[in-house]
Write a protein that holds these residues in place. Structure first.
Motif, PDB file in Angstrom:
ATOM      1  N   ALA A 143       3.906 -16.052  16.596  1.00 38.05           N
ATOM      2  CA  ALA A 143       3.685 -16.870  18.119  1.00 38.05           C
ATOM      3  C   ALA A 143       3.143 -18.456  18.486  1.00 38.05           C
ATOM      4  CB  ALA A 143       3.107 -15.558  18.814  1.00 38.05           C
ATOM      5  N   ARG A 144       2.068 -18.748  17.714  1.00 36.33           N
ATOM      6  CA  ARG A 144       1.687 -19.756  18.117  1.00 36.33           C
ATOM      7  C   ARG A 144       2.365 -21.345  17.205  1.00 36.33           C
ATOM      8  NH1 ARG A 144      -3.877 -18.787  20.589  1.00 36.33           N
ATOM      9  NH2 ARG A 144      -4.342 -21.010  19.819  1.00 36.33           N
ATOM     10  N   SER A 145       3.141 -20.510  16.581  1.00 40.47           N
ATOM     11  CA  SER A 145       4.504 -21.859  15.931  1.00 40.47           C
ATOM     12  C   SER A 145       4.836 -22.492  16.493  1.00 40.47           C
ATOM     13  CB  SER A 145       4.737 -21.086  14.902  1.00 40.47           C
ATOM     14  OG  SER A 145       3.531 -21.089  14.209  1.00 40.47           O
ATOM     15  N   ARG A 146       5.628 -21.640  17.835  1.00 34.31           N
ATOM     16  CA  ARG A 146       6.227 -21.890  19.254  1.00 34.31           C
ATOM     17  C   ARG A 146       6.040 -23.137  20.197  1.00 34.31           C
ATOM     18  NH1 ARG A 146      10.044 -18.513  18.942  1.00 34.31           N
ATOM     19  NH2 ARG A 146      12.171 -19.705  19.795  1.00 34.31           N
ATOM     20  N   GLY A 147       7.116 -23.846  20.064  1.00 33.59           N
ATOM     21  CA  GLY A 147       6.329 -24.694  21.459  1.00 33.59           C
ATOM     22  C   GLY A 147       5.847 -24.227  22.685  1.00 33.59           C
ATOM     23  N   ALA A 192       5.560 -26.226  25.373  1.00 35.02           N
ATOM     24  CA  ALA A 192       5.556 -26.455  27.189  1.00 35.02           C
ATOM     25  C   ALA A 192       7.011 -25.571  27.102  1.00 35.02           C
ATOM     26  CB  ALA A 192       5.513 -28.418  26.029  1.00 35.02           C
ATOM     27  N   GLN A 193       7.321 -25.130  26.347  1.00 35.89           N
ATOM     28  CA  GLN A 193       8.673 -24.258  25.846  1.00 35.89           C
ATOM     29  C   GLN A 193       8.863 -22.988  26.434  1.00 35.89           C
ATOM     30  OE1 GLN A 193      10.064 -25.721  22.622  1.00 35.89           O
ATOM     31  NE2 GLN A 193      12.158 -26.434  23.288  1.00 35.89           N
ATOM     32  N   SER A 194       7.489 -22.079  26.353  1.00 38.56           N
ATOM     33  CA  SER A 194       7.813 -20.731  26.483  1.00 38.56           C
ATOM     34  C   SER A 194       6.524 -20.600  26.493  1.00 38.56           C
ATOM     35  CB  SER A 194       7.983 -19.652  24.913  1.00 38.56           C
ATOM     36  OG  SER A 194       9.056 -20.529  24.860  1.00 38.56           O
ATOM     37  N   MET A 195       5.905 -19.168  27.223  1.00 39.74           N
ATOM     38  CA  MET A 195       5.400 -18.505  27.425  1.00 39.74           C
ATOM     39  C   MET A 195       4.579 -17.241  26.320  1.00 39.74           C
ATOM     40  SD  MET A 195       5.415 -16.320  31.449  1.00 39.74           S
ATOM     41  CE  MET A 195       7.427 -15.852  31.142  1.00 39.74           C
ATOM     42  N   VAL A 196       3.356 -17.507  25.423  1.00 41.84           N
ATOM     43  CA  VAL A 196       2.913 -17.073  24.423  1.00 41.84           C
ATOM     44  C   VAL A 196       2.066 -16.213  24.475  1.00 41.84           C
ATOM     45  CG1 VAL A 196       2.919 -17.773  22.390  1.00 41.84           C
ATOM     46  CG2 VAL A 196       4.131 -19.695  23.552  1.00 41.84           C
ATOM     47  N   PRO A 197       2.759 -15.079  23.584  1.00 37.60           N
ATOM     48  CA  PRO A 197       1.911 -13.905  24.083  1.00 37.60           C
ATOM     49  C   PRO A 197       0.175 -14.623  22.326  1.00 37.60           C
ATOM     50  CG  PRO A 197       3.348 -12.470  23.475  1.00 37.60           C
ATOM     51  CD  PRO A 197       3.557 -13.970  23.788  1.00 37.60           C
ATOM     52  N   THR A 198      -1.063 -14.650  23.234  1.00 34.03           N
ATOM     53  CA  THR A 198      -1.810 -14.530  21.754  1.00 34.03           C
ATOM     54  C   THR A 198      -3.134 -13.755  22.229  1.00 34.03           C
ATOM     55  OG1 THR A 198      -2.432 -16.309  20.611  1.00 34.03           O
ATOM     56  CG2 THR A 198      -2.115 -16.372  22.215  1.00 34.03           C
ATOM     57  N   THR A 199      -3.438 -13.969  21.626  1.00 34.64           N
ATOM     58  CA  THR A 199      -5.321 -13.668  21.414  1.00 34.64           C
ATOM     59  C   THR A 199      -6.592 -14.615  22.324  1.00 34.64           C
ATOM     60  OG1 THR A 199      -6.110 -13.932  18.888  1.00 34.64           O
ATOM     61  CG2 THR A 199      -4.790 -12.097  19.154  1.00 34.64           C
ATOM     62  N   THR A 200      -7.363 -14.228  22.266  1.00 26.90           N
ATOM     63  CA  THR A 200      -8.565 -14.690  22.293  1.00 26.90           C
ATOM     64  C   THR A 200      -9.606 -14.317  21.967  1.00 26.90           C
ATOM     65  OG1 THR A 200      -9.128 -14.782  24.612  1.00 26.90           O
ATOM     66  CG2 THR A 200      -8.328 -13.239  24.530  1.00 26.90           C
ATOM     67  N   SER A 201     -10.291 -15.569  21.890  1.00 29.04           N
ATOM     68  CA  SER A 201     -11.670 -15.321  21.624  1.00 29.04           C
ATOM     69  C   SER A 201     -12.553 -14.607  22.192  1.00 29.04           C
ATOM     70  CB  SER A 201     -11.937 -16.323  20.827  1.00 29.04           C
ATOM     71  OG  SER A 201     -12.553 -17.679  21.627  1.00 29.04           O
ATOM     72  N   ALA A 202     -12.266 -14.687  24.034  1.00 30.18           N
ATOM     73  CA  ALA A 202     -13.560 -14.118  24.378  1.00 30.18           C
ATOM     74  C   ALA A 202     -13.709 -11.992  24.499  1.00 30.18           C
ATOM     75  CB  ALA A 202     -12.725 -14.588  25.997  1.00 30.18           C
ATOM     76  N   MET A 203     -12.786 -11.587  24.022  1.00 33.05           N
ATOM     77  CA  MET A 203     -12.864 -10.231  24.015  1.00 33.05           C
ATOM     78  C   MET A 203     -14.639  -9.948  23.083  1.00 33.05           C
ATOM     79  SD  MET A 203     -11.127  -8.476  25.994  1.00 33.05           S
ATOM     80  CE  MET A 203     -12.032 -10.165  26.458  1.00 33.05           C
ATOM     81  N   HIS A 204     -14.141 -10.853  22.255  1.00 36.27           N
ATOM     82  CA  HIS A 204     -15.457 -10.694  20.484  1.00 36.27           C
ATOM     83  C   HIS A 204     -16.294 -11.060  21.586  1.00 36.27           C
ATOM     84  CE1 HIS A 204     -18.387 -10.819  17.704  1.00 36.27           C
ATOM     85  NE2 HIS A 204     -18.451 -12.389  17.826  1.00 36.27           N
ATOM     86  N   LEU A 205     -16.802 -12.044  22.175  1.00 31.40           N
ATOM     87  CA  LEU A 205     -18.061 -12.455  23.091  1.00 31.40           C
ATOM     88  C   LEU A 205     -18.239 -12.119  24.125  1.00 31.40           C
ATOM     89  CD1 LEU A 205     -16.716 -16.966  22.645  1.00 31.40           C
ATOM     90  CD2 LEU A 205     -18.435 -15.475  20.790  1.00 31.40           C
ATOM     91  N   ILE A 206     -17.177 -11.722  24.655  1.00 26.76           N
ATOM     92  CA  ILE A 206     -17.817 -10.164  25.930  1.00 26.76           C
ATOM     93  C   ILE A 206     -19.245  -9.535  25.305  1.00 26.76           C
ATOM     94  CG2 ILE A 206     -17.557  -9.091  27.917  1.00 26.76           C
ATOM     95  CD1 ILE A 206     -17.236 -12.128  28.508  1.00 26.76           C
ATOM     96  N   ASP A 207     -18.719  -9.161  24.598  1.00 27.05           N
ATOM     97  CA  ASP A 207     -19.713  -8.190  23.848  1.00 27.05           C
ATOM     98  C   ASP A 207     -20.696  -8.743  23.386  1.00 27.05           C
ATOM     99  OD1 ASP A 207     -17.417  -6.048  23.704  1.00 27.05           O
ATOM    100  OD2 ASP A 207     -16.760  -5.953  21.606  1.00 27.05           O
TER     101      ASP A 207
END
Length: 327
Positions: free
Chosen positions: A193-197, A199-214
């Motif tokens: 998914a992160r290989s897609r443009g 500026a052209q699409s909404m891209v679902p992905t992960t976030t490092s914030a979840m590990h760092l919140i813990d």
């Protein structure tokens, strides 16, 4: 306080802008800037910024020295920061995005800086700090991570809601503008998914914030999950948190309690206005809670929404943490 900036990209340039144009920069001297890009390009990208607009002052380049409103800042192009003389530098702002190993993170110390502050998550850091949440954990650490922009936004929000009403469990979605980690058009990357443009699409992905919140809020470990959606805007992101509360609340009472707590926070803001993302550009808060988008479902489920300028707000926290690192 004397600082040096290693890596003059989005965050490095934004830090310098804030030092030169806001009260947050009072008493800070920038000793030098280091970036492998040539000096002319560094000066140009500092003077003209597609997100924040032209620098509101005089910028010139003289014999490898960046001159801004009469201030002279040495520019270096060293691939290895240990080749610089950083003796007398209180904090090296490590903004290259590559300081993920102990060797790379320690190079600033080897060059003579007293401490290093990394502008992102790093397993090489002695401690990961979110200002206003767990900055008491600094305790003399020499290599510190400023976490991520989303962690700074979410941690302050989660801490606020938990202090006011108690969080049993919650799920966060960050609606995040595109960044340099994404291609502008489809290009192979490690993640499909992160290989897609970007500026052209909404891209679902992960976030490092979840590990760092813990990491920064260990008392809530395992209670908060999260994900990200990258969207085709250039600046300002948002946090959408749905939390199950430990106690029952009336919506108006909870909003009043949250507002009072947010107004007393050094990192959070509150707005009653029906704003859109571009209205929040260059705001220094870690998160600005949007009251019109915050509501209860029943008496124990809260939906709370907030905006954050993921570059400007994060850079403001870099400066706050750098000051807190001083004895």
């Amino acid at each position: 306080m004397k600082i040096a900036i290693n890596g003059f990209g989005r965050i490095g340039r934004t830090i310098l802008r804030q030092i030169l144009t806001s009260p947050r920069g009072s008493g800070i001297e920038v000793v030098c800037i280091n970036d492998i890009t040539d000096a002319e390009m560094c000066a140009y990208l500092f003077q003209y910024d597609s997100t924040f607009g032209p620098y509101p002052g005089e910028v010139s380049l003289e014999a490898g020295t960046l001159c801004v409103d009469g201030r002279q800042i040495a520019l270096h192009q060293e691939a290895n920061v240990t080749n610089l003389d950083l003796a007398g530098v209180d904090v090296l702002m490590e903004c290259t995005g590559i300081a993920r190993t102990t060797d790379l993170a320690q190079r600033g110390l080897t060059a003579g800086a007293r401490k290093v502050l990394i502008s992102g998550p790093s397993p090489a850091a002695e401690v990961t700090v979110v200002y206003g949440v767990n900055d008491a954990d600094l305790a003399g650490a020499k290599i510190v991570s400023n976490a991520s922009c989303t962690t700074n936004a979410v941690a302050g929000l989660v801490q606020l809601v938990d202090a006011v009403a108690g969080i049993e469990a919650g799920h966060m979605t960050t609606i995040h503008c595109y960044t340099n980690s994404q291609p502008m058009v489809d290009t192979p990357r490690g993640d499909f998914a992160r290989s897609r443009g970007g500026a052209q699409s909404m891209v679902p992905t992960t976030t490092s914030a979840m590990h760092l919140i813990d990491v920064v809020l260990p008392r809530l470990k395992g209670r908060i999950s999260g994900a990200a959606v990258r969207v085709p805007t250039a600046s300002v992101s948002a946090v959408d948190l749905v939390a199950t509360l430990q106690s029952e609340w009336d919506q108006s009472d909870l909003l009043m309690a949250l507002k009072a707590s947010a107004n007393g926070s050094p990192i959070l803001g509150w707005t009653e206005q029906p704003l859109v993302s571009s209205d929040l550009r260059a705001r220094p808060e870690s998160l600005i809670i949007a009251a019109p988008e915050t509501r209860m479902v029943g008496t124990q489920q809260l939906r709370i929404f907030g905006w954050y300028d993921n570059e400007w707000g994060f850079s403001a926290r870099m400066l706050d943490v750098a000051r807190a690192m001083q004895p």
